[in-house]
Write a protein that holds these residues in place. Structure first.
Motif, PDB file in Angstrom:
ATOM      1  N   THR A  82       0.803  -1.226   0.000  1.00  0.00           N
ATOM      2  CA  THR A  82       0.000   0.000   0.000  1.00  0.00           C
ATOM      3  C   THR A  82       0.838   1.281   0.000  1.00  0.00           C
ATOM      4  O   THR A  82       0.321   2.353  -0.312  1.00  0.00           O
ATOM      5  CB  THR A  82      -0.913   0.050   1.240  1.00  0.00           C
ATOM      6  N   GLU A 105     -10.389  -1.599   8.778  1.00  0.00           N
ATOM      7  CA  GLU A 105     -10.409  -0.575   7.733  1.00  0.00           C
ATOM      8  C   GLU A 105     -10.724   0.798   8.307  1.00  0.00           C
ATOM      9  O   GLU A 105     -10.169   1.818   7.868  1.00  0.00           O
ATOM     10  CB  GLU A 105     -11.437  -0.958   6.669  1.00  0.00           C
ATOM     11  N   GLY A 136      -7.549   0.114   4.547  1.00  0.00           N
ATOM     12  CA  GLY A 136      -8.478   0.675   3.573  1.00  0.00           C
ATOM     13  C   GLY A 136      -7.865   0.714   2.183  1.00  0.00           C
ATOM     14  O   GLY A 136      -8.516   0.373   1.188  1.00  0.00           O
ATOM     15  N   GLU A 137      -6.606   1.126   2.110  1.00  0.00           N
ATOM     16  CA  GLU A 137      -5.920   1.157   0.821  1.00  0.00           C
ATOM     17  C   GLU A 137      -5.708  -0.250   0.280  1.00  0.00           C
ATOM     18  O   GLU A 137      -5.861  -0.497  -0.928  1.00  0.00           O
ATOM     19  CB  GLU A 137      -4.565   1.867   0.983  1.00  0.00           C
ATOM     20  N   ARG A 151      -8.926  -1.474  -1.284  1.00  0.00           N
ATOM     21  CA  ARG A 151      -9.177  -0.815  -2.570  1.00  0.00           C
ATOM     22  C   ARG A 151      -8.309  -1.435  -3.665  1.00  0.00           C
ATOM     23  O   ARG A 151      -8.801  -1.766  -4.751  1.00  0.00           O
ATOM     24  CB  ARG A 151      -8.869   0.681  -2.444  1.00  0.00           C
ATOM     25  N   GLN A 210      -9.339  -5.197  -4.372  1.00  0.00           N
ATOM     26  CA  GLN A 210     -10.573  -5.300  -5.144  1.00  0.00           C
ATOM     27  C   GLN A 210     -10.288  -5.082  -6.627  1.00  0.00           C
ATOM     28  O   GLN A 210     -10.805  -5.801  -7.490  1.00  0.00           O
ATOM     29  CB  GLN A 210     -11.596  -4.289  -4.643  1.00  0.00           C
ATOM     30  N   ARG A 211      -9.448  -4.118  -6.927  1.00  0.00           N
ATOM     31  CA  ARG A 211      -9.077  -3.860  -8.322  1.00  0.00           C
ATOM     32  C   ARG A 211      -8.280  -5.023  -8.901  1.00  0.00           C
ATOM     33  O   ARG A 211      -8.521  -5.443 -10.044  1.00  0.00           O
ATOM     34  CB  ARG A 211      -8.255  -2.571  -8.391  1.00  0.00           C
TER      35      ARG A 211
END
Length: 227
Positions: free
Chosen positions: A50, A154, A161-162, A165, A168-169
């Motif tokens: 991250t 998160e 949190g990062e 994100r 998920q991508r």
């Protein structure tokens, strides 16, 4: 520490060797140091992935949420019909997720080795019965966390949190690549694509497992590897 000889009592049964206080403390220290190393590996993973820093408070929250688990070879962490409750991070070893059809044939969906994540995402998100098995191909160490705990982290740890994100991508991209490989490439192209992007799989997993993942027979894979 000196090796201990196996002791037997008068009935010929093995006796558990006794350890003195110094030896017990040494064993406890070794276990604690190994556990620290495991969690330090996780902290490093989040930092590197991250590019976010982790404070001591963040590390404490992560350590409290992730539980260390040792999994023996061929041991299941999820079986068909279970509701998958956790997401797993692989510290060491190798695992796979696969289904079994009515004829007893396995279809490998994904592999996971060191620094990989594995779960039945459908089951763990929707809390529905799993259609898959997840087992260890070799003795492994994993860290597990529930979705509830992960989302609680998160809110407290920006790096988490990062991570969610980015992950998920990545899952979306990898899913699209997997579909493209399955429907647009022939057997030889799928083999070379896997060899190029994941050569480590061929060291960790059997030929039958690799063939199942590629959607070909072991005999076809054998021929491809000889070319």
């Amino acid at each position: 520490m000196k090796a201990r000889s196996i002791l037997k009592n008068q009935n010929g049964l093995t006796k558990t060797p006794e350890f003195n206080e110094t030896e017990c403390l040494s064993i406890k220290k070794t276990i604690e140091e190994h556990t620290d190393d495991v969690y330090n590996s996780l902290y490093d993973y989040f930092r590197n992935y991250t590019k976010f820093q982790l404070t001591q408070t963040h590390q404490g929250l992560i350590r409290a949420a992730f539980k260390l688990e040792k999994v023996g070879r061929r041991q299941f962490i999820v079986q068909e019909g279970d509701i998958c409750k956790y997401i797993f991070y692989v510290i060491s070893g190798a695992l796979r997720i696969y289904s079994v059809n009515e004829r007893g044939q396995e279809a490998v969906v994904a592999f996971a080795i060191e620094d990989n994540w594995i779960s039945d995402w459908e089951s763990v998100v929707a809390q529905t019965s799993s259609r898959y098995y997840i087992d260890a191909v070799e003795d492994s160490e994993i860290l597990r966390i529930s979705p509830v705990q992960l989302h609680a982290l998160e809110a407290e740890v920006p790096a988490i949190g990062e991570f969610l994100r980015l992950e998920q991508r990545l899952v979306a991209v990898n899913t699209q690549k997997r579909i493209h490989t399955a429907i647009s490439m022939n057997a030889e192209e799928r083999y070379h694509d896997l060899l190029e992007h994941h050569p480590e799989y061929f060291q960790k997993f059997s030929q039958n497992m690799i063939a199942s993942y590629l959607g070909i027979t072991p005999e076809t894979l054998s021929r491809l590897r000889k070319r």
